[in-house]
Write a protein that holds these residues in place. Structure first.
Motif, short mmCIF file in Angstrom:
data_model
loop_
_atom_site.label_atom_id
_atom_site.label_comp_id
_atom_site.label_asym_id
_atom_site.label_seq_id
_atom_site.Cartn_x
_atom_site.Cartn_y
_atom_site.Cartn_z
N VAL A 157 0.90 -1.16 0.00
CA VAL A 157 0.00 0.00 0.00
C VAL A 157 0.93 1.20 0.00
O VAL A 157 1.55 1.50 1.02
N GLY A 158 1.08 1.85 -1.14
CA GLY A 158 2.13 2.86 -1.26
C GLY A 158 3.47 2.18 -1.02
O GLY A 158 3.78 1.17 -1.62
N ASP A 159 4.24 2.75 -0.08
CA ASP A 159 5.55 2.18 0.24
C ASP A 159 5.48 1.18 1.39
O ASP A 159 6.50 0.71 1.87
N ARG A 160 4.29 0.90 1.81
CA ARG A 160 4.13 0.13 3.05
C ARG A 160 3.77 -1.31 2.71
O ARG A 160 2.98 -1.58 1.83
N ARG A 161 4.38 -2.24 3.46
CA ARG A 161 4.09 -3.66 3.25
C ARG A 161 3.02 -4.12 4.23
O ARG A 161 3.04 -3.78 5.40
N VAL A 162 2.08 -4.89 3.69
CA VAL A 162 0.99 -5.45 4.49
C VAL A 162 0.98 -6.96 4.27
O VAL A 162 1.09 -7.41 3.14
N GLU A 163 0.89 -7.72 5.35
CA GLU A 163 0.93 -9.18 5.24
C GLU A 163 -0.44 -9.78 5.54
O GLU A 163 -1.02 -9.52 6.59
N LEU A 164 -0.93 -10.58 4.61
CA LEU A 164 -2.17 -11.33 4.83
C LEU A 164 -1.78 -12.75 5.21
O LEU A 164 -1.05 -13.41 4.47
N ILE A 165 -2.27 -13.18 6.35
CA ILE A 165 -1.91 -14.51 6.84
C ILE A 165 -3.19 -15.32 7.06
O ILE A 165 -4.04 -14.94 7.86
N GLU A 166 -3.32 -16.41 6.30
CA GLU A 166 -4.50 -17.26 6.47
C GLU A 166 -4.29 -18.14 7.70
O GLU A 166 -3.30 -18.87 7.78
N VAL A 167 -5.20 -18.04 8.65
CA VAL A 167 -5.08 -18.82 9.89
C VAL A 167 -6.23 -19.83 10.03
O VAL A 167 -6.24 -20.63 10.96
N GLY A 168 -7.22 -19.74 9.14
CA GLY A 168 -8.35 -20.66 9.18
C GLY A 168 -7.99 -21.98 8.52
O GLY A 168 -6.89 -22.11 7.97
N PRO A 169 -8.94 -22.93 8.58
CA PRO A 169 -10.27 -22.82 9.19
C PRO A 169 -10.22 -22.71 10.71
O PRO A 169 -9.46 -23.42 11.34
N ALA A 170 -11.07 -21.81 11.24
CA ALA A 170 -11.14 -21.63 12.69
C ALA A 170 -12.54 -21.09 13.03
O ALA A 170 -13.46 -21.87 13.25
N HIS A 171 -12.71 -19.77 13.01
CA HIS A 171 -14.04 -19.17 13.19
C HIS A 171 -14.92 -19.56 12.00
O HIS A 171 -16.06 -19.97 12.14
N THR A 172 -14.35 -19.41 10.79
CA THR A 172 -14.99 -19.86 9.55
C THR A 172 -13.96 -20.68 8.78
O THR A 172 -12.91 -21.03 9.32
N ARG A 173 -14.22 -20.94 7.49
CA ARG A 173 -13.32 -21.84 6.77
C ARG A 173 -12.02 -21.20 6.30
O ARG A 173 -11.04 -21.88 6.06
N GLY A 174 -12.05 -19.86 6.14
CA GLY A 174 -10.88 -19.26 5.51
C GLY A 174 -10.36 -18.00 6.19
O GLY A 174 -9.90 -17.08 5.51
N ASP A 175 -10.42 -17.95 7.51
CA ASP A 175 -10.05 -16.72 8.23
C ASP A 175 -8.65 -16.22 7.90
O ASP A 175 -7.70 -16.99 7.85
N VAL A 176 -8.58 -14.89 7.74
CA VAL A 176 -7.30 -14.22 7.44
C VAL A 176 -7.08 -13.10 8.45
O VAL A 176 -8.03 -12.39 8.81
N ILE A 177 -5.85 -12.97 8.94
CA ILE A 177 -5.49 -11.78 9.71
C ILE A 177 -4.57 -10.92 8.85
O ILE A 177 -3.93 -11.41 7.92
N LEU A 178 -4.55 -9.62 9.17
CA LEU A 178 -3.77 -8.69 8.37
C LEU A 178 -2.78 -7.95 9.28
O LEU A 178 -3.19 -7.30 10.24
N HIS A 179 -1.51 -8.08 8.96
CA HIS A 179 -0.44 -7.54 9.80
C HIS A 179 0.23 -6.37 9.08
O HIS A 179 0.59 -6.50 7.90
N VAL A 180 0.36 -5.25 9.77
CA VAL A 180 1.09 -4.11 9.20
C VAL A 180 2.36 -3.94 10.03
O VAL A 180 2.36 -3.31 11.09
N PRO A 181 3.48 -4.55 9.58
CA PRO A 181 4.67 -4.64 10.43
C PRO A 181 5.24 -3.29 10.85
O PRO A 181 5.60 -3.11 12.02
N ASP A 182 5.30 -2.31 9.92
CA ASP A 182 5.97 -1.04 10.29
C ASP A 182 5.17 -0.27 11.33
O ASP A 182 5.74 0.53 12.08
N ALA A 183 3.87 -0.52 11.41
CA ALA A 183 3.04 0.17 12.40
C ALA A 183 2.78 -0.69 13.64
O ALA A 183 2.23 -0.21 14.62
#
Ligand SMILES: [Zn+2]
Length: 317
Positions: A157-183
């Motif tokens: 996103v611009g100069d910023r890196r964003v990480e999408l990490i699939e951690v499901g199935p858990a709450h639903t079948r394909g849960d994803v968390i989103l990590h913004v490391p620099d922030a």
């Protein structure tokens, strides 16, 4: 049901925002925004179009980067995180492959029909109306992801890196968390409910516990849950503790030969009974029973709502 006017945009600093809908009960989900320069990434839409439009307007008044949302990430398939997608229909829309497949299963039309028939459903119908009756499921065009991934996806996103990490199935079948490391910020979707009771539609519970550990290991400063107020690693540990407790209590009753229904009615929630919507224990126990190998037919959603209505009544009374 909380008043809608409680919804607010929290400025997390550095171009990050959290949109919070207190009190976080049924359908009152959170969303997020990550900006850099004039680029923007939205995390989740809301349960209906008026709520989503109001959120987008609030975001635009906070930052010009929100005028055109470049990317939307849906953390999972539940409607309170994706039914508003059409309002950012020009964006690149990303979800896990498993979530994209699950999104077609409970549509706005399903919800509308359910609420229309609620009058004939007795106690379960009343429960459904209390939980979902304030949302507007008319005229929504389900707008699916344009891109899917499995496991892990990094975005710019611009100069910023964003990480999408699939951690499901858990709450639903394909849960994803989103990590913004620099922030040092994580948007968790419904892997975290804060001051509210987690609901495990899918499992296995070990995946969900691992997801909580993963959030802690990423060492965030701010954690935006799918429902409820902002938190930090303590929120992830609280959800982890709940899951371990409910898993262990359910296991004892499964091994003692109780039915899932009996187990759900029998488990004492202690301090967890102060969390909103504690009757979700009914769904959690049924999901755990399937995981433990219970061979009796799985109850449909209506039977689960009936049991939740019964549990909610007992707690009130
Ligand atoms: Zn949700």
């Amino acid at each position: 049901m909380a008043m809608r006017d409680d919804a607010r945009l929290e400025d997390l600093g550095g171009g990050l925002f959290a949109y919070l809908q207190p009190d976080g009960s049924w359908g009152l989900s959170n969303a997020g925004l990550v900006c850099d320069g004039d680029e923007s990434l939205l995390i989740d839409t809301l349960y209906d179009l008026p709520l989503t439009q109001r959120m987008l307007d609030t975001m635009v008044s906070a930052t010009p980067a929100a005028q055109k949302i470049d990317t939307l990430v849906n953390t999972h398939a539940n409607g309170d995180h994706c039914y508003g997608n059409e309002l950012v229909g020009d964006a690149r829309i990303i979800a896990s492959k498993a979530s994209a497949e699950e999104m077609n299963e409970v549509t706005p039309e399903t919800m509308r029909a359910l609420l229309e028939g609620a009058a004939e459903l007795g106690e379960a119908g009343e429960f459904l109306r209390r939980a979902f009756g304030a949302f507007d499921f008319e005229g929504i065009t389900l707008t699916p992801p344009t891109e899917t991934f499995e496991g892990r996806l990094d975005l710019q996103v611009g100069d910023r890196r964003v990480e999408l990490i699939e951690v499901g199935p858990a709450h639903t079948r394909g849960d994803v968390i989103l990590h913004v490391p620099d922030a040092r910020v994580i948007f968790t979707g419904d892997i975290l409910f804060i001051d509210g009771t987690p609901i495990m539609w899918e499992g296995p519970v070990a995946n969900w516990i691992d997801a909580c550990d993963r959030i802690v290991a990423l060492d965030p400063e701010v954690v935006v849950p799918g429902h409820g107020p902002l938190t930090d690693t303590r929120g992830a540990l609280a959800v982890r503790d709940y899951l371990v407790y409910v898993r262990d209590e359910t296991r004892k009753r499964f091994e003692a030969g109780l039915t899932a229904r009996e187990a759900a009615l029998d488990i004492q929630l202690g301090d967890y009974s102060a969390w909103l919507d504690s009757e979700r224990i009914a769904v959690n126990v049924h999901t755990l029973y399937r995981e433990f190998g219970d061979s009796s037919p799985a109850p449909g959603p209506l039977a689960l709502f009936e049991l939740m209505a019964e549990l909610a009544r007992e707690r009130r009374g």
